[in-house]
Design a protein around this motif. Structure first.
Motif, short mmCIF file in Angstrom:
data_model
loop_
_atom_site.label_atom_id
_atom_site.label_comp_id
_atom_site.label_asym_id
_atom_site.label_seq_id
_atom_site.Cartn_x
_atom_site.Cartn_y
_atom_site.Cartn_z
N HIS B 11 0.44 -5.56 -1.28
CA HIS B 11 0.28 -5.87 -2.52
C HIS B 11 0.58 -7.41 -2.53
N GLU B 14 4.61 -11.65 -7.02
CA GLU B 14 4.34 -12.17 -8.27
C GLU B 14 4.04 -13.67 -8.39
N THR B 16 2.51 -15.17 -5.77
CA THR B 16 0.76 -15.36 -5.42
C THR B 16 -0.07 -15.11 -6.64
N LEU B 17 0.27 -13.89 -7.41
CA LEU B 17 -0.37 -13.63 -8.72
C LEU B 17 -0.51 -14.90 -9.71
N TYR B 20 -2.37 -17.69 -8.55
CA TYR B 20 -3.84 -17.15 -8.95
C TYR B 20 -4.25 -17.55 -10.23
N VAL B 33 -6.93 -12.32 -3.33
CA VAL B 33 -6.21 -11.79 -4.75
C VAL B 33 -7.25 -11.08 -5.42
N THR B 37 -7.09 -6.92 -6.60
CA THR B 37 -6.87 -6.49 -7.92
C THR B 37 -8.25 -5.58 -8.49
N CYS B 43 -1.51 -4.25 -9.54
CA CYS B 43 -1.67 -5.61 -9.55
C CYS B 43 -2.22 -6.16 -10.87
N LEU B 47 -1.25 -8.80 -13.28
CA LEU B 47 -2.21 -10.35 -13.43
C LEU B 47 -2.20 -10.66 -14.85
#
Lengths: 202, 563
Positions: B11, B14, B16-17, B20, B33, B37, B43, B47
């Motif tokens: 996964h 956080e 990275t999300l 993104y 990503v 998702t 995730c 997101l």
């Protein structure tokens, strides 16, 4: 609903008042006055979000515009005026905060060393659902200066990571960490005395 | 980049999300990503939550929850320049005021005093500059000097600290202190005596100024300089070549004083010879038959007896007085009762204002008949038309002052009125300013800090005293007509309020108390406004207007790729 923007700034399709800027640069006091009236509300609100009190924000706004007027000749007209405006404002507010030593000790901690616990997604969803803008603004007051400053720069004035890194004096790759940490602090502040508290454990 | 966990099962963490969502990932990682998702609901929810959080933050930041404050309505540097200009005007006005004060009051008094034979000196000289009245205080109160100097340096630093870095500020303070030290007159060599009983023996000679403190002070010898006495009983039977300045319960001068006697005591008795003038503030002042005053006698006493001689003029304010000696010059008196005995002689014009005519012995030698004026005791309820005319004139003056102040400093006027509406703070600070600034001005006057600074401070104090009526009037006007910050509505409210304040302060019995309240209230408000100008108060966070719940779509600063 009319889109919310920082004062008159960054309205899609609205161009910057280049003529006014040019006249003000040439020393036209009337143009400067118009420019001030155009941008003062946005800069005041920026300061209001970044600094601890209304009086601080009022003073900072005046000082920023005095600085702007002095530096207007140095403004590179090929770049965005609003971006330049916010850069000056951010630097001024951050300097003011540092001078006043208003930051908590935790702001001085190295952002590398404190692991963050990822939030439980559904819980975060509920927290965001439940909270109002006013509550967020109140929670901002509980944040450390760097966290608050980072959030204001990013979500009020839409500054880039590079601009934020430059203003806060951190390396660009850490801006994301600073912002994430700020969000965790904010969630904790929003969730205080509430079962909705998520993440932010350190 | 680190700082997050949650890398189990590949996964994205956080941050990275978040990056993104914020479009800060490079293309390859963003695609990773996005693919993840599409298959990972957990995730995807996170997101979306992060995106909604971004929107909530943006909304919270951008909502216009409070208007632009009035003081920011116009560019402030412009106001600052105006303010600088105004300070110039204020300074010029202050100079003009000082000149008018001098020309209108001091100079005529000076002439009167000169005509009255006050040694040809002017009033300022008499009291301040040349007189021995203040002499010696500098060395006597060195501690006061240092404290006062430090206070004023601190105050100056407080005012300018926003414009100075710490190092340069310290340099300014030390340079100023050094300058003051360098320019101050070095205190003359002085002799200090302290004890239960201080005595200068008959053959003893003090070749300098003498400062003595004690229960019993006796000067039987010679003081070749000024004598400063602080004690219970002070007796001077020797010779003082300079002045005597005395704060005591009882002063008795048997010997010879070549200079002046300035006395603040319960009773003072002159039996010997005073070469120049005597000024006394006492319950009982006596010039015995053997007593001689070379020049003038000025006294503020409850009881006064003059059996001796006064070479020149007499000026007295007293309860009861008996004059049975000689006055060489003019006689001016005001008191309850006056008796002029058979041995009395007055060389110049004689005037007396009192409750009843003086009892003048037929044997008394007066160069002209005593002119009597009966003191008018008017009840507060028995006011003549003159009183009301003057009230109207004063009301007009305050309204004019208000017009000028609001015209010159519109923003400051609004801020001051708003400060006055913080009643507790304004009244509390007003008490401090009302009494404190006056005391500070006096300290400045009597120490090396400087007469000019003291007088300037006092002048500003007077100005704020007058302006307090305007401030109180503006607030009272707002009570009645509602709030307004625009120019003319504010003036309208001020005019109405000032009229009401003037009427209220003129009420019998309670008017005086209302006037006092207006003074401290207005002065406190002015002080708060000035303080906020030089240093804003760190106020508690002001609650903003409630915003709506999340949900209304906003122009996003960030977007999320479709999952």
């Amino acid at each position: 609903m009319e889109p919310l923007t920082p004062g008159h700034l960054r309205v899609p399709g609205k161009t910057e008042p280049t003529d006014l800027i040019a006249q003000a640069r040439a020393g036209d006091t009337q143009a400067w006055g118009d420019l001030y009236r155009e941008f003062a509300p946005a800069i005041f609100r920026f300061c209001r979000r970044a600094l601890p009190s209304k009086e601080d924000a009022e003073d900072a706004t005046m000082e920023i515009f005095m600085k702007l007027r002095e530096k207007l000749g140095q403004y590179d007209t090929s770049r965005s005026f609003t971006a330049w405006l916010y850069k000056v404002a951010a630097n001024h507010c951050w300097d003011a905060l540092r001078r006043r030593k208003a930051r908590h000790d935790k702001d001085m901690e190295d952002v590398d060393e404190l692991p963050l616990e990822a939030p439980e997604p559904n819980q975060l969803e509920r927290l965001i659902e439940e909270r109002t803008s006013e509550e967020v603004r109140k929670a901002l007051d509980k944040l450390g200066a760097r966290a608050r400053m980072a959030l204001v720069m990013r979500y009020y004035s839409d500054m880039s990571y590079d601009e934020i890194a430059d203003a806060l004096g951190v390396r660009r790759p850490f801006v994301g960490v600073v912002l994430l940490r700020a969000r965790h602090e904010l969630r904790q502040a929003l969730g205080e005395n509430s079962p909705l508290a998520v993440g932010g454990a350190r | 980049m680190n700082g997050t966990a949650n890398q189990n099962n590949n996964h994205p963490d956080e941050i990275t999300l978040l990056m993104y969502v914020e479009r800060q990932l490079d293309r390859d990682r963003a695609q990773d990503v996005s693919r993840h998702t599409q298959t990972c609901e957990r995730c995807l929810i996170l997101l979306r939550a992060l995106d909604r959080e971004s929107r909530l933050l943006t909304r919270s930041m951008l909502e216009e929850d409070e208007p632009l404050p009035a003081r920011l309505a116009e560019f402030h540097a412009k106001v600052k320049r105006s303010m600088q200009w105004i300070w110039g005007v204020v300074f010029a006005t202050a100079l003009l005021g000082v000149y008018l004060l001098y020309a209108g009051y001091i100079e005529p008094w000076q002439r009167q005093f000169e005509q009255a034979g006050f040694d040809g000196t002017n009033l300022l000289s008499l009291f301040v500059f040349q007189s021995a009245f203040w002499k010696g205080w500098q060395s006597m109160f060195s501690l006061v000097e240092i404290v006062a100097m430090a206070s004023f340096a601190g105050f100056g630093l407080f005012l300018i600290r926003r414009y100075l870095k710490r190092g340069s500020a310290l340099a300014v303070v030390f340079a100023t202190m050094g300058l003051l030290m360098a320019t101050a007159n070095p205190a003359a060599a002085s002799e200090f005596r302290k004890g239960e009983s201080v005595q200068i023996h008959k053959d003893e000679v003090i070749n300098s100024d003498l400062f003595a403190m004690g229960d019993q002070i006796k000067i039987n010898g010679t003081v070749d300089g000024d004598f400063f006495g602080f004690g219970q009983n002070v007796e001077v039977s020797g010779h003082v070549t300079g002045d005597i300045i005395c704060f005591c319960r009882s002063l008795r001068v048997d010997g010879q004083v070549d200079g002046n006697v300035r006395d603040f005591s319960n009773n003072v008795t002159i039996l010997g010879t005073v070469g120049r003038n005597v000024t006394s503030f006492a319950d009982l002042s006596t010039v015995e038959s053997a007593g001689k005053i070379g020049h003038t006698l000025m006294t503020f006493s409850n009881n006064l007896i003059v059996d001796g001689s006064v070479g020149r003029d007499f000026l007295g304010f007293f309860g009861n007085a008996t004059i049975d000696g000689s006055i060489g010059g003019e006689f001016r008196a005001k008191g309850r009762t006056l008796s002029i005995g058979s041995n009395a002689s007055i060389g110049g014009k004689a005037t007396y204002e009192g409750d009843k005519p003086a009892e003048v012995s037929s044997s008394a030698k007066l160069s002209s008949p005593l002119q009597f004026t009966k003191t008018q005791h008017r009840s507060q309820l028995q006011r003549g038309p003159g009183y009301y005319i003057w009230r109207i004139i004063w009301a007009g003056a305050w309204i004019l002052l208000g017009l000028v102040l609001i015209g010159l400093m519109p923003r400051f006027a609004v801020e001051t009125v708003e400060a006055a509406e913080r009643y507790g703070a304004a009244l509390g600070l007003g008490v401090l300013v009302f009494f404190g600034v006056g005391i500070a001005a006096v300290i400045a006057c009597i120490t090396i800090v400087g007469l000019l600074l003291g007088i300037s401070t006092f002048f500003l104090w007077i100005v704020s005293l007058f302006a307090s009526y305007v401030v109180a009037g503006a607030v009272v006007g707002r009570w009645i007509l509602g709030k307004a910050e625009e120019h003319w509505p504010l003036i309208g409210r001020m005019v109405l309020g000032v009229v009401i304040v003037v009427v209220c302060t003129g009420l019998p019995y309670i008017g005086g108390w209302i006037r006092f309240a207006v003074w401290i209230w207005g002065m406190g408000a002015i002080a708060i406004a000035v303080y906020r100008r030089v240093q804003p108060i760190i106020a508690p966070n002001i609650p903003s207007m409630p915003g709506g719940p999340v949900g209304t779509p906003l122009p996003p600063t960030t977007t999320v790729s479709p999952a």
